[in-house]
Design an enzyme around this catalytic site. Structure first.
Site, short mmCIF file in Angstrom:
data_model
loop_
_atom_site.label_atom_id
_atom_site.label_comp_id
_atom_site.label_asym_id
_atom_site.label_seq_id
_atom_site.Cartn_x
_atom_site.Cartn_y
_atom_site.Cartn_z
N CYS A 190 51.00 -9.63 -28.74
CA CYS A 190 49.77 -8.85 -28.47
C CYS A 190 49.75 -7.48 -29.15
O CYS A 190 50.77 -7.02 -29.64
CB CYS A 190 49.61 -8.62 -26.97
SG CYS A 190 50.00 -10.04 -25.95
N1 GLN Z 1 54.40 -12.92 -23.15
C1 GLN Z 1 53.12 -12.31 -22.86
C2 GLN Z 1 52.04 -13.35 -22.73
O1 GLN Z 1 52.17 -14.48 -23.06
C3 GLN Z 1 52.75 -11.29 -23.90
C4 GLN Z 1 52.45 -11.92 -25.20
C5 GLN Z 1 52.42 -11.03 -26.38
O2 GLN Z 1 52.82 -9.87 -26.39
N2 GLN Z 1 52.03 -11.64 -27.40
O3 GLN Z 1 50.97 -13.02 -22.30
#
Ligand code: GLN
Length: 246
Positions: free
Chosen positions: A2
């Site tokens: 994210c």
């Molecule tokens: N692991 C978290 C999720 O799946 C954050 C994902 C991310 O940072 N891409 O929401």
């Protein structure tokens, strides 16, 4: 993985954070520049939380890509905020793509986002999660690593720990049981922003009376400062501290 951002300062239209700058959050969703091997695009939902004056935050989120949301351009044009936290999501493999799984997570005055992954999920977190009240586990917004991180954080905040100590504590405890995790956390209560760098990029733009913390700079302003890995960032609209996570 994210991308997220947090803002404190004079009220600005949300579009100034999410949509209008050359490398706004919506651009970081489909053309991020610094993912460090953690995914390619951030199309698994988005969310934004902000504080209407003197009240608890409002959250607007979706499981759809941020660029496809029909309401966001108008909403972001007419809504101004002096404190906001927003994220675009690239779901970790095996985790649900649902609206409640999109950051920011909200509880009372707190807004929270996690950029990264907890290694060996969910096994690695069973011990720490097992110390939480069962009710908190039964009411998690989503069965994801990020939601459990927020529950661990809230337990510390509710016991009276200052935000910076609580965030650093969660990072240390989770790393001990899940080494190699990527833990870029971002927390605000509307007055203070606390962020960590652990495995992912983060930049800060501090101006007189405002601070903007983002996974990637939103524009070419030379005031953007890249934060090295393994740091705890604590900011208000008029102060900024960056220290190594011990
Ligand atoms: N692991 C978290 C999720 O799946 C954050 C994902 C991310 O940072 N891409 O929401």
């Amino acid at each position: 993985m994210c991308r997220h951002l947090g803002y404190l300062g004079p009220p600005v239209p949300l579009k100034d954070l999410l949509l209008d700058p050359p490398h706004a959050l919506v651009t970081q969703a489909w053309a991020p520049r610094d993912m460090r091997g953690g995914g390619t695009i951030n199309a698994d939902g988005f969310g934004v939380g902000w504080y209407p004056s003197a009240s608890e935050p409002v959250r607007y989120a979706s499981a759809m890509p941020v660029w496809s949301d029909p309401a966001l351009p108008q909403l972001a044009a007419v809504t101004s905020a002096g404190a906001a936290l927003a994220a675009v999501r690239s779901a970790t493999v095996g985790m649900p793509v649902t609206e409640p799984a999109a950051a920011p997570f909200v509880s009372g005055r707190w807004l929270f986002s996690h950029n990264g992954v907890v290694r060996d999920w969910p096994r690695s977190l069973t011990g720490l999660a097992g110390e939480l009240p069962v009710k908190n586990l039964l009411t998690l917004p989503a069965p994801t690593d990020s939601a459990v991180l927020f529950a661990l954080l809230l337990a510390k905040l509710r016991s009276g720990e200052p935000a910076a100590k609580a965030v650093a504590g969660v990072v240390t405890e989770v790393l001990a049981v899940a080494p190699g995790s990527r833990l870029n956390l971002l927390l605000t209560d509307g007055a203070q922003l606390v962020a960590t760098t652990l495995g992912h990029s983060l930049s800060v733009r501090a101006r007189r009376g405002s601070v903007l913390i983002a996974s990637e700079p939103l524009d070419a302003d030379p005031a953007w400062q890249s934060i090295p890995d393994n740091r705890l960032v604590v900011a208000t609209a008029s102060s900024l501290s960056v220290e190594e996570i011990s």
